[in-house]
Motif scaffolding. Structure first.
Motif, PDB file in Angstrom:
ATOM      1  N   ASN A  29       9.770  -2.109  12.376  1.00 55.06           N
ATOM      2  CA  ASN A  29      10.891  -3.047  12.201  1.00 55.06           C
ATOM      3  C   ASN A  29      10.566  -4.101  11.150  1.00 55.06           C
ATOM      4  OD1 ASN A  29      12.316  -1.778  14.236  1.00 55.06           O
ATOM      5  ND2 ASN A  29      11.718  -3.237  15.829  1.00 55.06           N
ATOM      6  N   SER A  30       9.372  -4.665  11.256  1.00 50.35           N
ATOM      7  CA  SER A  30       8.935  -5.716  10.327  1.00 50.35           C
ATOM      8  C   SER A  30       8.911  -5.198   8.894  1.00 50.35           C
ATOM      9  CB  SER A  30       7.553  -6.224  10.749  1.00 50.35           C
ATOM     10  OG  SER A  30       7.013  -7.084   9.783  1.00 50.35           O
ATOM     11  N   MET A  31       8.318  -4.014   8.700  1.00 50.66           N
ATOM     12  CA  MET A  31       8.228  -3.436   7.355  1.00 50.66           C
ATOM     13  C   MET A  31       9.611  -3.138   6.791  1.00 50.66           C
ATOM     14  SD  MET A  31       4.938  -0.907   7.848  1.00 50.66           S
ATOM     15  CE  MET A  31       4.746  -0.440   6.120  1.00 50.66           C
ATOM     16  N   ASP A  32      10.506  -2.626   7.635  1.00 53.15           N
ATOM     17  CA  ASP A  32      11.877  -2.343   7.188  1.00 53.15           C
ATOM     18  C   ASP A  32      12.611  -3.634   6.834  1.00 53.15           C
ATOM     19  OD1 ASP A  32      11.656   0.403   7.425  1.00 53.15           O
ATOM     20  OD2 ASP A  32      12.583   0.501   9.414  1.00 53.15           O
ATOM     21  N   ASP A  33      12.465  -4.651   7.682  1.00 54.57           N
ATOM     22  CA  ASP A  33      13.224  -5.888   7.492  1.00 54.57           C
ATOM     23  C   ASP A  33      12.754  -6.688   6.274  1.00 54.57           C
ATOM     24  OD1 ASP A  33      14.657  -5.207   9.726  1.00 54.57           O
ATOM     25  OD2 ASP A  33      13.633  -6.590  11.082  1.00 54.57           O
TER      26      ASP A  33
ATOM     27  N   ASP B 230       0.858  -1.190   0.000  1.00 56.82           N
ATOM     28  CA  ASP B 230       0.000   0.000   0.000  1.00 56.82           C
ATOM     29  C   ASP B 230       0.894   1.240   0.000  1.00 56.82           C
ATOM     30  OD1 ASP B 230      -2.781   1.302   0.590  1.00 56.82           O
ATOM     31  OD2 ASP B 230      -1.410   2.147   2.085  1.00 56.82           O
ATOM     32  N   LYS B 231       0.646   2.146  -0.942  1.00 56.80           N
ATOM     33  CA  LYS B 231       1.551   3.283  -1.136  1.00 56.80           C
ATOM     34  C   LYS B 231       1.603   4.201   0.085  1.00 56.80           C
ATOM     35  CE  LYS B 231       1.621   3.326  -6.182  1.00 56.80           C
ATOM     36  NZ  LYS B 231       1.189   1.933  -6.259  1.00 56.80           N
ATOM     37  N   LYS B 232       0.463   4.428   0.749  1.00 51.82           N
ATOM     38  CA  LYS B 232       0.451   5.303   1.923  1.00 51.82           C
ATOM     39  C   LYS B 232       1.216   4.662   3.084  1.00 51.82           C
ATOM     40  CE  LYS B 232      -3.787   7.891   0.965  1.00 51.82           C
ATOM     41  NZ  LYS B 232      -5.168   8.195   1.437  1.00 51.82           N
ATOM     42  N   LEU B 233       1.059   3.348   3.244  1.00 55.50           N
ATOM     43  CA  LEU B 233       1.835   2.653   4.278  1.00 55.50           C
ATOM     44  C   LEU B 233       3.327   2.785   3.997  1.00 55.50           C
ATOM     45  CD1 LEU B 233      -0.096  -0.698   4.905  1.00 55.50           C
ATOM     46  CD2 LEU B 233       0.178   1.187   6.525  1.00 55.50           C
TER      47      LEU B 233
ATOM     48  N   ALA C 158       2.707   6.647  13.682  1.00 54.27           N
ATOM     49  CA  ALA C 158       1.307   7.078  13.838  1.00 54.27           C
ATOM     50  C   ALA C 158       0.597   7.067  12.488  1.00 54.27           C
ATOM     51  CB  ALA C 158       1.251   8.474  14.454  1.00 54.27           C
ATOM     52  N   GLY C 159       1.312   7.476  11.446  1.00 57.59           N
ATOM     53  CA  GLY C 159       0.750   7.442  10.095  1.00 57.59           C
ATOM     54  C   GLY C 159       0.457   6.025   9.638  1.00 57.59           C
ATOM     55  N   ILE C 160       1.364   5.089   9.975  1.00 54.46           N
ATOM     56  CA  ILE C 160       1.129   3.672   9.650  1.00 54.46           C
ATOM     57  C   ILE C 160      -0.130   3.181  10.354  1.00 54.46           C
ATOM     58  CG2 ILE C 160       2.014   1.319   9.946  1.00 54.46           C
ATOM     59  CD1 ILE C 160       4.855   2.506   9.598  1.00 54.46           C
ATOM     60  N   ALA C 161      -0.263   3.485  11.644  1.00 52.56           N
ATOM     61  CA  ALA C 161      -1.413   3.019  12.435  1.00 52.56           C
ATOM     62  C   ALA C 161      -2.724   3.590  11.890  1.00 52.56           C
ATOM     63  CB  ALA C 161      -1.237   3.405  13.901  1.00 52.56           C
TER      64      ALA C 161
ATOM     65  N   ILE D 138       8.830   4.875   5.140  1.00 55.12           N
ATOM     66  CA  ILE D 138      10.045   5.602   4.753  1.00 55.12           C
ATOM     67  C   ILE D 138      10.270   6.806   5.673  1.00 55.12           C
ATOM     68  CG2 ILE D 138      11.080   7.001   2.907  1.00 55.12           C
ATOM     69  CD1 ILE D 138       9.636   4.998   0.935  1.00 55.12           C
ATOM     70  N   ALA D 139       9.147   7.454   6.060  1.00 51.83           N
ATOM     71  CA  ALA D 139       9.246   8.619   6.959  1.00 51.83           C
ATOM     72  C   ALA D 139       9.374   8.225   8.427  1.00 51.83           C
ATOM     73  CB  ALA D 139       8.013   9.502   6.769  1.00 51.83           C
TER      74      ALA D 139
END
Length: 520
Positions: free
Chosen positions: A497-501, A279-282, A292-295, A287-288
């Motif tokens: 962490n999960s999204m980065d990894d 999802d582009k917004k996620l 809070a934006g992810i949640a 990246i930022a």
């Protein structure tokens, strides 16, 4: 045998297809010199409908694709004592942003009803028909390239379905070393019993060996006697082979160690195409480093999924409640029903008003696997007892994306060492879901328990099923649920962490590069 490149092209069953689709998309993005060859299944795998009592019903509907190009190429293959006509269709790269893809079908003029049916349904249950399908893919794929005037440097057999091609190519190149330098093989099956075997004379009568004498077949394929092992043949006639995770590479080497003349087996860990799945917004929030934006975006995506839940099940789910999803192919070793083995404990979990939980199951069993279908139906009927349990049908690309977008926890419960890789958890992680999993497949290379995922300890001896089920509930009750409700900051950090990894190592661009550099 299957490519999942878009919801609109229904020629796939599940993970193997999702993987091949991601590979094709990364090849397109990286501009690699590769073409895909598959099958144009008239009825697809099947459409997952429901009977009047809402139990699962496999449905077979004709599919017509106006975005495919008829190449005009027609050729015949001697098979089943007949000359079977094969037609070739083409998916241009710009349609779904994939590598060029050729699809073969026997549903064409000049074939009788029996031979037209070869390309009707993916993984047909009839043994003769299924082997015939593999021959169209293998011999037919090699013949198609000849018709195109295209001489590949490398033929990549993704699973042993297309291994009949080696005998057609042996007739062409005459010598095993000439054959081996052109062939590479990926095995996806982590247990010996899962590798297809057939009586060698049955295959000869079908035309599987392209006229190569049986003595020669046995000599070059590594098979002795009357049992023909498809994977052993692929390993014997490839210059290189690979498993699909580090653990699966180890399991495969141990499994085949008694065959010293086979190719070396390395590993290239499976991955999924981030550009398609995320999802582009996620991703912007990741990246930022904006947790809070992810949640906030995750809550929006849960509401989208819950519209599908309401539509299919008549249940209204709450986006603020912890949502656990189990979704992939229904198969015994994947143990989809593990959470309900201890029904009293499950009822207690689902009845907790202070820390509520919502549970969603989805996935397609093989249409002739009565055990898996019964499990699916059992979960569906059990779901009537709970307003916070949903069992969804139609697990294809679109629903899969919704579930990954909407899951807080992506539950993965295979018996350890039996899941060669598994990939659904990768795309869930890309979309801010945390994996809760047994320690198997790709997870072994990704997971840091309590930092980017929740991992069950590996069961030792005794009753593995009971240990895993007990450990699952312990992890849910003592760690997962308290973290979600009592420590939201830690939850959000684990998600980041999960999204980065998962972002680079498990993006199929990395996988496609490794295939090109290590295998091709």
């Amino acid at each position: 045998m299957e490519f999942a490149v878009d919801q609109a092209l229904k020629i796939y069953s599940g993970g193997l297809g999702f993987l091949a689709g991601s590979h094709m998309k990364s090849v397109y993005a990286l501009k690699q010199n590769l073409v895909g060859i598959g099958m144009l299944w008239k009825f697809g795998y099947y459409d997952q409908g429901r009977k009047a009592d809402s139990s699962m019903q496999p449905e077979f509907h004709e599919k017509i694709y106006h975005f495919l190009t008829d190449t005009g190429i027609r050729f015949t293959i001697p098979m089943l004592g007949k000359e079977v006509r094969v037609a070739a269709y083409y998916l241009p790269p710009d349609v779904f942003q994939t590598a060029p893809l050729f699809l073969l079908t026997t549903d064409t003029d000049g074939n009788d009803a029996a031979t037209r049916a070869i390309s009707y349904t993916l993984y047909d249950a009839d043994v003769t028909l299924k082997v015939a399908q593999c021959m169209i893919l293998g011999i037919g794929g090699a013949r198609l390239l000849e018709e195109l005037g295209y001489e590949p440097q490398v033929y990549h057999f993704n699973e042993a379905h297309a291994v009949s091609a080696v005998f057609h190519l042996f007739n062409k190149y005459k010598k095993v070393p000439e054959l081996k330098k052109r062939i590479v093989f990926t095995t996806h099956t982590p247990e010996e019993a899962g590798n297809e075997k057939h009586d060698i004379r049955f295959l000869e009568n079908l035309g599987f060996f392209s006229g190569v004498p049986l003595d020669t077949v046995r000599k070059i394929s590594g098979n002795s006697g009357d049992v023909f092992n498809h994977s052993l043949t692929a390993l014997s006639l490839s210059r290189k082979a690979n498993g699909v995770s580090r653990l699966h590479g180890e399991v495969s080497r141990a499994m085949w160690k008694s065959y010293p003349k086979i190719s070396e087996i390395g590993h290239i860990t499976n991955a999924q195409n981030k550009a398609y799945w995320v999802d582009k917004k996620l991703e912007e929030s990741r990246i930022a480093k904006d947790t809070a934006g992810i949640a906030a975006r995750k809550r929006e995506l849960k509401q989208v999924l819950f519209k599908t839940v309401a539509d299919q099940c008549g249940k209204l789910f709450d986006p603020d409640v912890l949502t656990i999803v189990w979704a992939r192919r229904f198969a015994g070793y994947k143990r989809p029903d593990m959470p309900v083995w201890d029904l009293d404990r499950f009822k207690k979990l689902m009845g907790n008003q202070e820390r509520p939980v919502q549970f969603i199951w989805a996935g397609k069993p093989y249409p002739k696997d009565e055990g898996a279908i019964n499990t699916f139906n059992h979960l569906y009927y059990l779901g009537h007892l709970f307003p916070n349990v949903a069992v969804l049908t139609g697990y294809e690309l679109t629903l899969s994306k919704q579930l990954k977008d909407g899951a807080d926890i992506w539950l993965n419960t295979p018996v350890v060492t039996r899941e060669a890789s598994g990939t659904s958890g990768m795309t869930a992680a890309m979309n801010a879901a945390l994996n809760l999993s047994t320690f198997d497949g790709w997870i072994c290379e990704f997971a840091k328990d309590g930092e980017n995922s929740f991992i069950l300890p590996v069961a030792q001896g005794g009753d593995v099923n009971k240990q895993d089920a007990d450990n699952l509930f312990a992890k849910l009750e003592n760690t997962v649920i308290p973290t979600y409700y009592d420590n939201p900051e830690k939850w959000r950090n684990m998600i980041l962490n999960s999204m980065d990894d998962v972002s680079v190592e498990f993006d199929s661009d990395r996988m496609a590069r490794e295939y090109y550099e290590k295998l091709y």
